[in-house]
Design an enzyme around this catalytic site. Sequence first.
Site, PDB file in Angstrom:
ATOM      1  N   CYS A   9      17.002 -31.991 -21.445  1.00  0.00           N
ATOM      2  CA  CYS A   9      17.654 -32.414 -22.682  1.00  0.00           C
ATOM      3  C   CYS A   9      17.833 -33.912 -22.782  1.00  0.00           C
ATOM      4  CB  CYS A   9      19.054 -31.799 -22.804  1.00  0.00           C
ATOM      5  SG  CYS A   9      19.108 -30.024 -22.651  1.00  0.00           S
ATOM      6  N   GLY A  35      12.882 -33.393 -24.430  1.00  0.00           N
ATOM      7  CA  GLY A  35      13.077 -32.057 -24.983  1.00  0.00           C
ATOM      8  C   GLY A  35      12.364 -31.933 -26.303  1.00  0.00           C
ATOM      9  N   ASN A 109      23.580 -32.743 -21.537  1.00  0.00           N
ATOM     10  CA  ASN A 109      22.379 -32.818 -20.706  1.00  0.00           C
ATOM     11  C   ASN A 109      22.816 -32.531 -19.283  1.00  0.00           C
ATOM     12  OD1 ASN A 109      20.266 -35.511 -19.443  1.00  0.00           O
ATOM     13  ND2 ASN A 109      19.870 -33.329 -19.520  1.00  0.00           N
ATOM     14  N   GLY A 110      22.148 -31.576 -18.642  1.00  0.00           N
ATOM     15  CA  GLY A 110      22.511 -31.197 -17.279  1.00  0.00           C
ATOM     16  C   GLY A 110      22.717 -29.710 -17.192  1.00  0.00           C
ATOM     17  N   TYR A 254       9.279 -39.133 -12.623  1.00  0.00           N
ATOM     18  CA  TYR A 254       8.545 -38.532 -13.744  1.00  0.00           C
ATOM     19  C   TYR A 254       9.288 -38.536 -15.081  1.00  0.00           C
ATOM     20  CZ  TYR A 254       6.728 -34.809 -16.772  1.00  0.00           C
ATOM     21  OH  TYR A 254       6.266 -34.107 -17.836  1.00  0.00           O
TER      22      TYR A 254
HETATM   23  P1  AMP Z   1       0.380 -28.896 -11.735  1.00  0.00           P
HETATM   24  O1  AMP Z   1      -0.853 -29.442 -11.040  1.00  0.00           O
HETATM   25  O2  AMP Z   1       0.039 -27.720 -12.584  1.00  0.00           O
HETATM   26  O3  AMP Z   1       1.456 -28.639 -10.766  1.00  0.00           O
HETATM   27  O4  AMP Z   1       0.920 -29.995 -12.768  1.00  0.00           O
HETATM   28  C1  AMP Z   1       1.305 -31.241 -12.319  1.00  0.00           C
HETATM   29  C2  AMP Z   1       1.700 -32.082 -13.522  1.00  0.00           C
HETATM   30  O5  AMP Z   1       2.946 -31.646 -14.068  1.00  0.00           O
HETATM   31  C3  AMP Z   1       1.868 -33.547 -13.143  1.00  0.00           C
HETATM   32  O6  AMP Z   1       1.004 -34.303 -13.974  1.00  0.00           O
HETATM   33  C4  AMP Z   1       3.313 -33.865 -13.479  1.00  0.00           C
HETATM   34  O7  AMP Z   1       3.402 -35.114 -14.121  1.00  0.00           O
HETATM   35  C5  AMP Z   1       3.745 -32.778 -14.416  1.00  0.00           C
HETATM   36  N1  AMP Z   1       5.165 -32.439 -14.252  1.00  0.00           N
HETATM   37  C6  AMP Z   1       5.982 -32.599 -13.202  1.00  0.00           C
HETATM   38  N2  AMP Z   1       7.230 -32.167 -13.456  1.00  0.00           N
HETATM   39  C7  AMP Z   1       7.235 -31.721 -14.716  1.00  0.00           C
HETATM   40  C8  AMP Z   1       8.243 -31.169 -15.584  1.00  0.00           C
HETATM   41  N3  AMP Z   1       9.494 -30.996 -15.166  1.00  0.00           N
HETATM   42  N4  AMP Z   1       7.877 -30.815 -16.840  1.00  0.00           N
HETATM   43  C9  AMP Z   1       6.599 -30.984 -17.252  1.00  0.00           C
HETATM   44  N5  AMP Z   1       5.607 -31.506 -16.499  1.00  0.00           N
HETATM   45  C10 AMP Z   1       5.919 -31.874 -15.239  1.00  0.00           C
END
Ligand code: AMP
Length: 475
Positions: A9, A35, A109-110, A254
Amino acid sequence: MFDKFKEECAVMGVYGHPESANLVYLGLYALQHRGQESSGIVSSDGKVLISHRQMGLVADIFKEEVIKRLEGFSAIGHNRYSTSGQSHVKNAQPFVVEYALGPIAVSHNGNLVNAGVLREGLEASGSIFQSTSDTEVIIHLIATSKERTLMGRIVEALSRVRGAYSLLFVTLDRMIAARDPMGFRPLVLGRLKRGKDRGAYVVSSETCALDLIEAEYLREVEPGEIITFGPDGMQSLKPFPPAPHAKCIFEYIYFSRPDSNLYGRNVYQVRKELGRQLARESAVAADLVTPVPDSGVPAAIGYAEQSRLPLEFGLIRNHYVGRTFIEPQQSIRHFGVKIKLNAQREVLNGKRVVVVDDSIVRGTTSRKIIRMLRDAGAKEVHLRISSPPTSGPCYYGIDTPTRSELIASSNSVEEIRRFIEADSLAYLSREGMYVFLDGKTQGFCDACFSGNYPVHFDDEGHTHQLHLFEALQQR
Ligand code: AMP
C-alpha cells in the site's frame, strides 16, 4: 478471515490546503507502484467527510468531477494491491466510520500481526466488520475506546495492535499521522513551499510524492510518533516506550521508487552501491552487463561501473502492460514475460552476458528471461542478484508468496541455478547488503532474507507468541 498480510500500500495526506484532494490525487499518482488494485481519497470540508473509493488505477479513478466533489482543506488517500486476498471495493481504503466523537477515516500501510485475536474480541462484544482488512480493527478499537479525547482513543487503540503501521487519519478538523514504534514501513513529512500554499502539511509513504507537488521534505515521521495537524498547527507525541527499529530493508532493494529518499538515503544511490558490492563479491568474465528493467537498472549500473564492463539494455520493457492478457490459443513461448520484456538480438548475439536483477521470488520470471536471452543469441548468461536469497515471506506489508512458493526457502543457490538454467548465479551476501551503511545492521528488518522476524507470525497468518522486541535484541 484476514487477507491483509498480502497487501502492499501507499498512503498520502494533505492538511491546510484548499485543493487538498487534488494534491493527494497527485501524490497517489506518484505512489502508484505501491499498489495498483484500488484507490481512495477522503476529504474534510469541516462539516462532513467526503469519500471516493474505487477499484482500478489512480489516473482512471480520479476524474475531474470526482476531485471536484472531494472538497475541503484536508484529505487522505490510499493505494492498495493484494494478490491472494479479496479483491473487492469493500477492502479499498480509506475506511470511513461514524463514532461517538464524529466521523473519522483511516489509511494504513503495513500489516498488523494480532488483528485476528483483536477482531474476535471486538466481534464478541458487538462490533460489526464491513471488510476483511486488518485496518478496520484499528477503527473499531478507536470507536469502542472509553477514552474521552480522540488522541486518547488513538493512543489506546495503537497500544493494543502489534506489527507494522504507517497510518493517516482524517476527522472534520484534523489530520493525524502515526508510525509504529519499530518503524517497519516508511512515512515522511513535508510542507508545501510555494507562495500562498506555504503552511500546508503533507505526509506520504515516499518522498517522490512530495517532489511532484513541490513540497519540501522536512523529516521522517519517527517510529512511535503520532503527529496531529490541526487549527493550532502541528503537534508531536511519542506515547509508547521506545522500541528497537525494524525499518524494511526491502524498500531499498525493490519496493520504493529509486528517486525517493528513504531513511535518509537516496534509493537509486543505495541500489547502485548494492550493484557495486555484488560485482566485488561475484565478478565473472563477460562481455556486457544488462539489467532486468526496471527493477535491476540501478544495481546493473553499479555492477558495470565496478566491473568495468559495458552496460547495455539487452532487454527492453513495454511500460504499458496491464495485469491481464488474452493469450492466443496456440501459446507463444514465455508469453507472460515476453509481453513485458523483449530481448535484443543486436545487443546479445554471441555475447557473454551478466544479467542483473534485484531479487528472485519464485524463479519463474528469471527462468523465462534467461531463455529469452539465450534465444536472442547470448552465449553465456550469468545472473547476479542485488540482495540475498529471499527465503521467507513478509508479514509486515510486502506482498511475497508463502514460504513454500519462495524458491530460495527450499533450494540451494546451485539448485536455483539449475532451475533457472543460468551458467552461473550469485546473490549478494547479507553483510554486503549493509555495505552502504558501513556494515551496521541495526535498525533494519531483513526477515525475508535472514528469517529474523522482529514480531513473530506463522505461515497461516496467525499470531504465535508476540516476541515483540526479543528477536531484535538477540541480534
Ligand atoms: P521470479 O523470477 O518469478 O521470482 O520474479 C522475480 C522478479 O520479481 C524480480 O524482477 C523482482 O524485481 C520482482 N519482485 C520482487 N519482489 C516483488 C514483489 N513484492 N512484487 C512484485 N514483484 C516483485
